[in-house]
Design an enzyme around this catalytic site. Sequence first.
Site, short mmCIF file in Angstrom:
data_model
loop_
_atom_site.label_atom_id
_atom_site.label_comp_id
_atom_site.label_asym_id
_atom_site.label_seq_id
_atom_site.Cartn_x
_atom_site.Cartn_y
_atom_site.Cartn_z
N ASP A 11 8.91 -3.59 1.34
CA ASP A 11 7.56 -4.87 0.85
C ASP A 11 8.49 -5.93 0.76
O ASP A 11 9.87 -5.87 -0.16
CB ASP A 11 6.97 -4.61 -0.75
CG ASP A 11 5.89 -3.15 -0.54
OD1 ASP A 11 5.32 -2.92 0.21
OD2 ASP A 11 6.06 -2.51 -1.51
N ASP A 130 -6.99 -1.28 0.58
CA ASP A 130 -6.13 -1.55 -0.95
C ASP A 130 -7.21 -1.12 -2.02
O ASP A 130 -7.69 -1.79 -1.99
CB ASP A 130 -5.23 -3.21 -1.92
CG ASP A 130 -4.22 -3.32 -0.80
OD1 ASP A 130 -3.13 -2.15 -0.13
OD2 ASP A 130 -3.51 -4.74 -0.87
#
Length: 252
Positions: A11, A130
């Site tokens: 990330d 998500d």
Amino acid sequence: MLTKRIIPCLDIKDGRTVKGVRFEGLRDAGDPVALAARYAREGADELVFLDITATNQKRTTLVALVRDVARELDIPFTVGGGIGTVQDVEALLLNGADKVSLNSAVLARPALIEELARRFGSQCIVVAADTRYNDADGWQIYTRAGTNNTGRDAVQWCREAADRGAGEILLTSMSNDGTKDGFALDITGAVSRAVSVPVVASGGAGSMQDFTHVFEQAQADAGLAASIFHFGEIGIRELKEHLRRDGIPVRL
């Protein structure tokens, strides 16, 4: 039998690898180029690079950093974050990405999945889902780094994405992300049963047994994790040896 894949996730924020809990409280986890090289040496099957603030900040993924990471890799490399056009995808593939991961853009215009699959092949197109659970609506799809509830049912959206030409689903449980309490086996299993393409489970890995459970109980095709790898809590080789002892087919 197809081998199960182990995928570290980088990330990225402001050019650095970061990790938080449920998408919040980010802390620095190191240089992405160095981490990518380490994971390739240690036996990762693939690598995922997510520019986590690209969509919210309305900018494209850092192509130069993608190029630097790709130079260190001899394994498949997926890039996501701020990708919204055919030109974005083309630039990333030309600079070393093997696949691209899309979320907000394809939710806004689902036909983009079909356009990209025709142009580049389904094998290059990953749809990132998500999802977060709430008592009223069940598992819902979120965008903009988890800040916007789309109102879409997670299983239905993943099925639509696969039907439109996505070659893979990257399913992240925001409810589990960073908690190390284990993957969300219920939604992962539901999506795995609903689609005919590979499902990458993400969010919540905290132990080697968590990977065994997501492969055996939820039929995931790959397990993705970040902090347990970044901070040296579990080694990729030892994880794969554990999985093999549990009867899970992996590449060593």
